[in-house]
Design an enzyme around this catalytic site. Structure first.
Site, mmCIF file in Angstrom:
data_model
loop_
_atom_site.group_PDB
_atom_site.id
_atom_site.type_symbol
_atom_site.label_atom_id
_atom_site.label_comp_id
_atom_site.label_asym_id
_atom_site.label_seq_id
_atom_site.Cartn_x
_atom_site.Cartn_y
_atom_site.Cartn_z
ATOM 1 N N GLU A 54 37.113 36.840 37.069
ATOM 2 C CA GLU A 54 38.565 36.736 36.876
ATOM 3 C C GLU A 54 39.322 36.496 38.182
ATOM 4 O OE1 GLU A 54 36.678 39.056 35.531
ATOM 5 O OE2 GLU A 54 37.030 39.113 33.360
ATOM 6 N N PHE A 116 38.848 52.992 26.020
ATOM 7 C CA PHE A 116 37.884 52.072 26.628
ATOM 8 C C PHE A 116 38.609 50.849 27.210
ATOM 9 C CE2 PHE A 116 34.924 48.409 26.102
ATOM 10 C CZ PHE A 116 34.035 48.776 27.114
ATOM 11 N N GLN A 117 38.380 50.603 28.476
ATOM 12 C CA GLN A 117 38.975 49.472 29.206
ATOM 13 C C GLN A 117 40.503 49.502 29.250
ATOM 14 O OE1 GLN A 117 36.977 45.822 27.897
ATOM 15 N NE2 GLN A 117 35.343 46.272 29.350
ATOM 16 N N LYS A 166 46.633 44.795 22.068
ATOM 17 C CA LYS A 166 45.817 44.120 21.052
ATOM 18 C C LYS A 166 46.491 44.109 19.687
ATOM 19 C CE LYS A 166 41.051 43.547 19.634
ATOM 20 N NZ LYS A 166 39.676 44.049 19.777
ATOM 21 N N MET A 479 35.634 33.980 62.399
ATOM 22 C CA MET A 479 36.920 34.403 62.947
ATOM 23 C C MET A 479 36.856 35.838 63.471
ATOM 24 S SD MET A 479 39.805 33.458 63.841
ATOM 25 C CE MET A 479 40.709 32.142 63.026
#
Ligand SMILES: Cc1ncc(C[n+]2csc(CCOP(=O)(O)OP(=O)(O)O)c2C)c(N)n1
Lengths: 565, 183
Positions: A54, A116-117, A166, A479
């Site tokens: 993601e 959950f999540q 949802k 760097m």
């Protein structure tokens, strides 16, 4: 008009289509499955690019937005899917990139229960977004999406998060399209203040040594034409910020190069010599100003910015011209005298020569020894007729690309300026290839940065994105190594890096590739890359301990640039 | 840096999460909020915040602009004490015996222009509205007599200026709405 009963997910998709969205970067999961199910029905009109992480979705949306000028969109699931986008959201915030992130969320009944999540995404993202909102009811969708896009793209652009419960994705709703172009608590930009316009023009008309600092605000405001008229009428030399590099063509006689830590000597030195400093759509980042106590103290400062909160934030201004620079620049130009500052502009030559002799010549035209980053960048810029889009990762590769790539077209640089996100380049270049499908996209990255989101090679494989990847391999986190060499007594703590066989990796993903270590082969390899159909990975073994010069050490005065050993 | 107490007035839409957005702006700059008071204003749908903070002039200007930048915030202004009229409310709970035994408490109440809100057999509750010095003075005097509970509200403030900035702003906004088409 008849109202239709549709699911919340369908309402979301229709709202996106209404906003003109054609490409989405995303990754599915439980809490966003109803939306993905709907996407299946809209394949013909909405191109969904399946990324491999993601974070890649967010950076791809940024790349897309930066080159196209449109709002980048990504769709992800709740919890880990959403948190994975946070780096990209923060990056978009600091670089003022318009983006809408739609994240799944658990059903409203489960909110606050550590389901959950479940993650409190609105709270997490509020400080790094322009607006962050949770959609709990399907009725809210057309309004929330219209508002999200309006906020993301108007005024000073930025990221917006929609946290989409949802239950709202599943519920039925009477879909009615909505348009928003007014929010009573939000003014995208202020009206022109005529007094400020006149005061600015007055200062510029009497300036003997004016210097303009051009930032990304010019491109965000689509004001390149207005900028040229402004600079040319009053004959003002200009330095550019990293993000503003393509706002003014590199070859323009008034272009005096890049500002900042690894910028050009001229505009940095002249910052402390000019009598009027004119900042246009730039925000005086500390990488540009160095020590604020010694920065442009002699100059009167005019600041053109769309965001009132930028005025006096870092540098005290004499005159602030707040507004969209497309309008404000034109307004000030109307009051300007035609002018010539020949002597002042000539005076940049000395710095240019010094920098050329001590840095550029050796970097671009080495006669022996390993290949340098600068020569690779320069040769690719030439080979693409300076018309390609430059995407970079972060590190020496980024600074070298910024210094030696040349620009002829607007919206031609995509780089992580404010956040300095390693791993940005590869996914951003994929996004850019969708945002500007007709242009050549050249990504420069280091061996460290490419590995931070190397899984996105899979996205290239699947989506057929065309990106010319130039991997500048110095076997170091270059760097950081440079800073260790200069400021930490060459104690190379965790910066030498063992690399995988990139040719095998590329081939595993079905991407054509070539590795080059010899200068004699470089030109031919570049041609092979550019002639190849589709994506190509060109790995160039470059000098291991190369340095990016000039350099203003962090917090030092901009005129005290190190020129080399 | 020349630090003093500033009062910030914030007007926002009445939506969830704005307070959080406002307070994190202070946290980021390591500014400690001294007092904070939030409630609905007289204008429908608009909430008003009064926040006090010790800082310097340059910082307060930046913080106020950053607050105003949040989408759901309409306006934010900052003032020094000489530009506003402000009050705080304090409540004191003292044991009933300290009232009954002598007239000391009653005298204090009169002296400080406080009010007794409730008396019962166990305790009395006294209320005082004023500047922090005032409420502190009563606190200091009640303390030796036994003070069971004490609470002080955040400051609320009103400007001395004849101009009502928010009304002007709302009028301007309404005129824009006409120009751009409605939300
Ligand atoms: C996500 C992230 N982690 C760490 C850093 C710190 N950092 C900045 S440049 C750099 C080295 C980059 O090395 P490489 O990708 O090999 O590029 P080079 O500098 O060699 O061109 C590091 C570690 C960063 N900017 N971003």
């Amino acid at each position: 008009m008849d109202k239709q009963l549709v699911t919340g997910s369908e309402a979301l998709i229709r709202s996106l289509l209404k906003e003109g969205v054609d490409t989405i970067f995303g990754y599915p999961g439980g809490a966003i499955m109803p939306v993905y199910d709907c996407l299946y029905d809209h394949k013909h009109e909405l191109n969904h690019v399946l990324v491999r992480h993601e974070q890649g979705a967010a950076h791809a949306a940024q790349g897309y937005a930066r080159v196209s000028g449109k709002v980048g969109v990504c769709i992800v699931t709740s919890g880990p899917g959403a948190t994975n986008t946070i780096t990209g959201i923060g990056d978009a915030m600091l670089d003022s990139t318009p983006m809408v992130v739609i994240a799944g969320q658990v059903g409203a009944a489960l909110l606050g229960t550590d389901a959950f999540q479940e993650i409190d995404l609105v709270s997490l993202t509020q400080p790094i977004t322009k607006w962050s909102y949770q959609i709990r009811h399907a009725d809210d969708i057309p309004w929330a999406v219209a508002r999200a896009f309006y906020i993301a793209r108007s005024g000073r652009p930025g990221p917006v998060v929609l946290d989409f419960a949802k239950n709202a994705q599943l519920a039925k709703v009477e879909y009615e399209p909505q348009t928003i172009n007014f929010i009573r608590s939000y003014q995208p930009y202020l009206d022109i203040d005529e007094e400020a316009v006149c005061a600015a023009a007055q200062l510029i008309n009497f300036a003997k040594k004016p210097l303009a600092l051009v930032g990304q605000g010019v491109e965000l405001g689509d004001a390149q034409k207005e900028l040229l008229e402004f600079l040319e009428k009053a004959d003002i030399p200009a330095g550019k910020t990293l993000l503003g590099l393509s706002a003014l063509p590199t070859a323009h006689p008034l272009n005096k190069g890049m500002l900042g830590m690894h910028g050009n000597l001229g505009p940095n030195v002249k910052t402390n010599e000019c009598d009027v400093l004119i900042a246009i759509g730039m925000r005086f980042d500390d990488r540009v100003t160095g020590d604020l106590h010694t920065y442009a103290k002699q100059a009167k400062v005019i600041h053109f910015d769309i965001d009132p909160a930028e005025i006096n934030k870092n540098v005290k201004t004499t005159v602030a011209v707040v507004g969209n620079c497309k309008e404000t620049l034109a307004a000030v130009t109307a009051h300007l005298k035609e002018n010539k500052h020949t002597e002042w502009i000539e005076s940049f030559k000395e710095s240019e020569e010094t920098e050329y002799n001590s840095v550029i010549q050796g970097e671009l035209n080495p006669v022996e020894g390993p290949i340098t980053m600068g020569e690779v960048v320069n040769r690719i810029s030439v080979a693409t007729n300076h018309e390609a889009v430059l995407v970079t990762d972060v590190g020496q590769n980024q600074m070298m690309a910024a210094r030696y790539f040349q620009f002829t077209k607007n919206r031609s640089i995509v780089t992580s300026g404010g956040l300095g996100t390693m791993g940005f380049g590869l996914p951003a270049s994929i996004g850019a290839s969708f945002g500007a499908p007709d242009r050549t996209i050249c990504l420069f990255c280091g061996d460290g940065g490419i590995q931070m989101n190397i899984q996105e090679l899979g996205t290239i494989m699947e989506s057929g994105a065309t990106v010319k990847i130039i991997l500048l391999n110095n076997s170091y986190l270059g760097m950081v190594r440079q800073w260790q060499e200069l400021f930490f007594h060459e104690r190379y703590s965790s910066t030498p890096m063992k690399n995988p066989d990139y040719m095998k990796i590329a081939s595993a993903y079905g991407i054509k590739s070539r590795a080059v270590h010899l200068r004699e082969e470089l030109g031919e390899a570049i041609q092979e890359m550019l002639n190849a159909e589709g994506s190509f990975l060109l790995e160039v073994g470059v000098i291991e301990k190369g340095m990016v010069y000039p350099m203003t050490p962090a917090g030092a005065t901009v005129t005290n640039m190190l020129l080399g050993y | 840096m020349n630090k003093k107490l500033y009062t910030i007035n914030v007007y926002s839409e009445n939506v969830a999460g704005v307070l959080n957005q406002v307070t994190t702006i202070f946290t980021r700059r390591q500014l400690n909020i001294e007092t904070l008071s939030v409630s609905a204003s007289s204008i429908q749908g608009i909430h008003k915040y009064t926040i006090t903070v010790y800082t310097d002039a340059a910082t307060i200007e930046k913080v106020t602009k950053q607050i105003e930048k949040r989408i759901d915030v309409m306006q934010a202004h900052y003032y020094t004490d000489d530009q506003i009229i402000f009050q705080e409310v304090a409540l004191y709970k003292v044991p009933a015996v300290s009232l009954l035994g002598s007239n000391k408490v009653e005298k204090l109440v009169r002296k400080h222009n406080a009010r007794i809100l409730e008396v019962n057999q166990t305790y009395a509750v006294i209320e005082l509205t004023g500047h922090p010095d005032d409420t502190q003075a009563l606190y200091d005097e009640l303390m030796p007599m036994g003070l069971w509970q004490f609470v002080r509200s955040g400051r609320i403030a009103i400007t001395k200026s004849p101009v009502e900035r928010l009304s002007n702003f709302l009028a301007l906004i309404e005129s824009r709405k006409g120009k751009n088409g409605a939300e």
